[in-house]
Enzyme design. Structure first.
Site, PDB file in Angstrom:
ATOM      1  N   CYS A   1       0.857  -1.185   0.000  1.00 34.14           N
ATOM      2  CA  CYS A   1       0.000   0.000   0.000  1.00 34.14           C
ATOM      3  C   CYS A   1       0.894   1.236   0.000  1.00 34.14           C
ATOM      4  O   CYS A   1       1.871   1.283   0.746  1.00 34.14           O
ATOM      5  CB  CYS A   1      -0.882  -0.030   1.253  1.00 34.14           C
ATOM      6  SG  CYS A   1      -1.998   1.385   1.363  1.00 34.14           S
TER       7      CYS A   1
ATOM      8  N   HIS B   1      -9.156  -3.969  -1.403  1.00 31.53           N
ATOM      9  CA  HIS B   1      -8.133  -3.163  -0.722  1.00 31.53           C
ATOM     10  C   HIS B   1      -8.475  -1.676  -0.839  1.00 31.53           C
ATOM     11  O   HIS B   1      -8.456  -0.950   0.167  1.00 31.53           O
ATOM     12  CB  HIS B   1      -6.759  -3.465  -1.353  1.00 31.53           C
ATOM     13  CG  HIS B   1      -5.641  -2.624  -0.828  1.00 31.53           C
ATOM     14  ND1 HIS B   1      -4.553  -3.149  -0.170  1.00 31.53           N
ATOM     15  CD2 HIS B   1      -5.437  -1.276  -0.868  1.00 31.53           C
ATOM     16  CE1 HIS B   1      -3.733  -2.161   0.179  1.00 31.53           C
ATOM     17  NE2 HIS B   1      -4.247  -1.017  -0.237  1.00 31.53           N
ATOM     18  N   GLU B   2      -8.784  -1.239  -2.056  1.00 28.39           N
ATOM     19  CA  GLU B   2      -9.033   0.197  -2.258  1.00 28.39           C
ATOM     20  C   GLU B   2     -10.298   0.646  -1.525  1.00 28.39           C
ATOM     21  O   GLU B   2     -10.328   1.718  -0.915  1.00 28.39           O
ATOM     22  CB  GLU B   2      -9.133   0.533  -3.750  1.00 28.39           C
ATOM     23  CG  GLU B   2      -7.850   0.319  -4.537  1.00 28.39           C
ATOM     24  CD  GLU B   2      -6.624   0.938  -3.879  1.00 28.39           C
ATOM     25  OE1 GLU B   2      -6.748   1.987  -3.238  1.00 28.39           O
ATOM     26  OE2 GLU B   2      -5.536   0.343  -4.005  1.00 28.39           O
TER      27      GLU B   2
ATOM     28  N   HIS C   1     -10.069   1.429   2.175  1.00 28.72           N
ATOM     29  CA  HIS C   1      -9.568   2.768   2.528  1.00 28.72           C
ATOM     30  C   HIS C   1     -10.725   3.733   2.810  1.00 28.72           C
ATOM     31  O   HIS C   1     -10.588   4.659   3.601  1.00 28.72           O
ATOM     32  CB  HIS C   1      -8.723   3.341   1.389  1.00 28.72           C
ATOM     33  CG  HIS C   1      -7.315   2.833   1.338  1.00 28.72           C
ATOM     34  ND1 HIS C   1      -6.398   3.070   2.339  1.00 28.72           N
ATOM     35  CD2 HIS C   1      -6.649   2.117   0.395  1.00 28.72           C
ATOM     36  CE1 HIS C   1      -5.236   2.518   2.016  1.00 28.72           C
ATOM     37  NE2 HIS C   1      -5.358   1.932   0.839  1.00 28.72           N
TER      38      HIS C   1
END
Ligand code: NI
Length: 187
Positions: free
Chosen positions: A102, A144-145, A148
């Protein structure tokens, strides 16, 4: 266009829940996307979420290259994708473990469990709906994105922190993930 400063783990913007964007077609959204894409490419990232550049909005950009694709249907190369207000739905219960990095956690890699198959939905810059089924690496990138946007970084998803390591050390002492996991499996 401008390169934006990337927030690193510990910055509160990375722990906060991002706000929905009411008008995906607004000019400030387009400018932010242009800057995020430039920043992601300059940093060599696969994806970037707006909170990582100190903008707490529900917006991610990513692309999926050919390097880590699996044979699963839905795990295919994706051109640069802009997703506004994305929603993820898992398909089935299967999870997979694999390495992630990341831009907000520089120099480290970790092994993270992710749903193997998902469907995601969001708006594009033109306001149109984007809906795709994804699997494998493609699904991993999107999960994953989108994490955030809820203030979650990949180390918080990890289940075995022995598999959190500096990239430099991994280059000197590679971990064979399949062998490591086989050793942990109950006999
Ligand atoms: Ni990230």
């Amino acid at each position: 266009m401008a390169l934006l400063k990337i927030a690193r783990m510990g910055n509160p913007v990375l722990r906060s829940r991002a706000a929905a964007i009411d008008d995906p077609g607004a000019s400030w959204v387009r400018r932010l996307v242009d800057d995020m894409v430039e920043t992601m490419e300059d940093a060599g990232g696969t994806g970037l979420a707006a909170p990582q550049v100190h903008m707490p909005w529900r917006l991610v950009v990513f692309r999926v290259g050919p390097e880590r694709l699996t044979d699963l249907p839905g795990d295919t190369e994706q051109q640069l994708t802009v997703l506004i207000n994305p929603v993820i739905e898992r398909i089935g219960h299967e999870c997979a473990l694999d390495w992630e990095g990341c831009l907000s956690v520089p120099g480290l890699r970790g092994v993270v469990p992710r749903h193997l198959r998902i469907r995601y939905r969001g708006r594009g810059l033109d306001g149109g709906t984007i809906e795709r089924d994804a699997a494998g690496f493609h699904a991993r990138v999107v999960q994953h994105e989108c994490d955030h946007l809820d203030g979650i970084l990949y180390p918080q998803r990890m289940t075995d922190h022995r598999l959190l390591a500096f990239v430099e050390e991994l280059q000197r002492h590679p971990i064979d993930l399949a062998a490591f996991l086989a050793e942990q499996a109950p006999r």
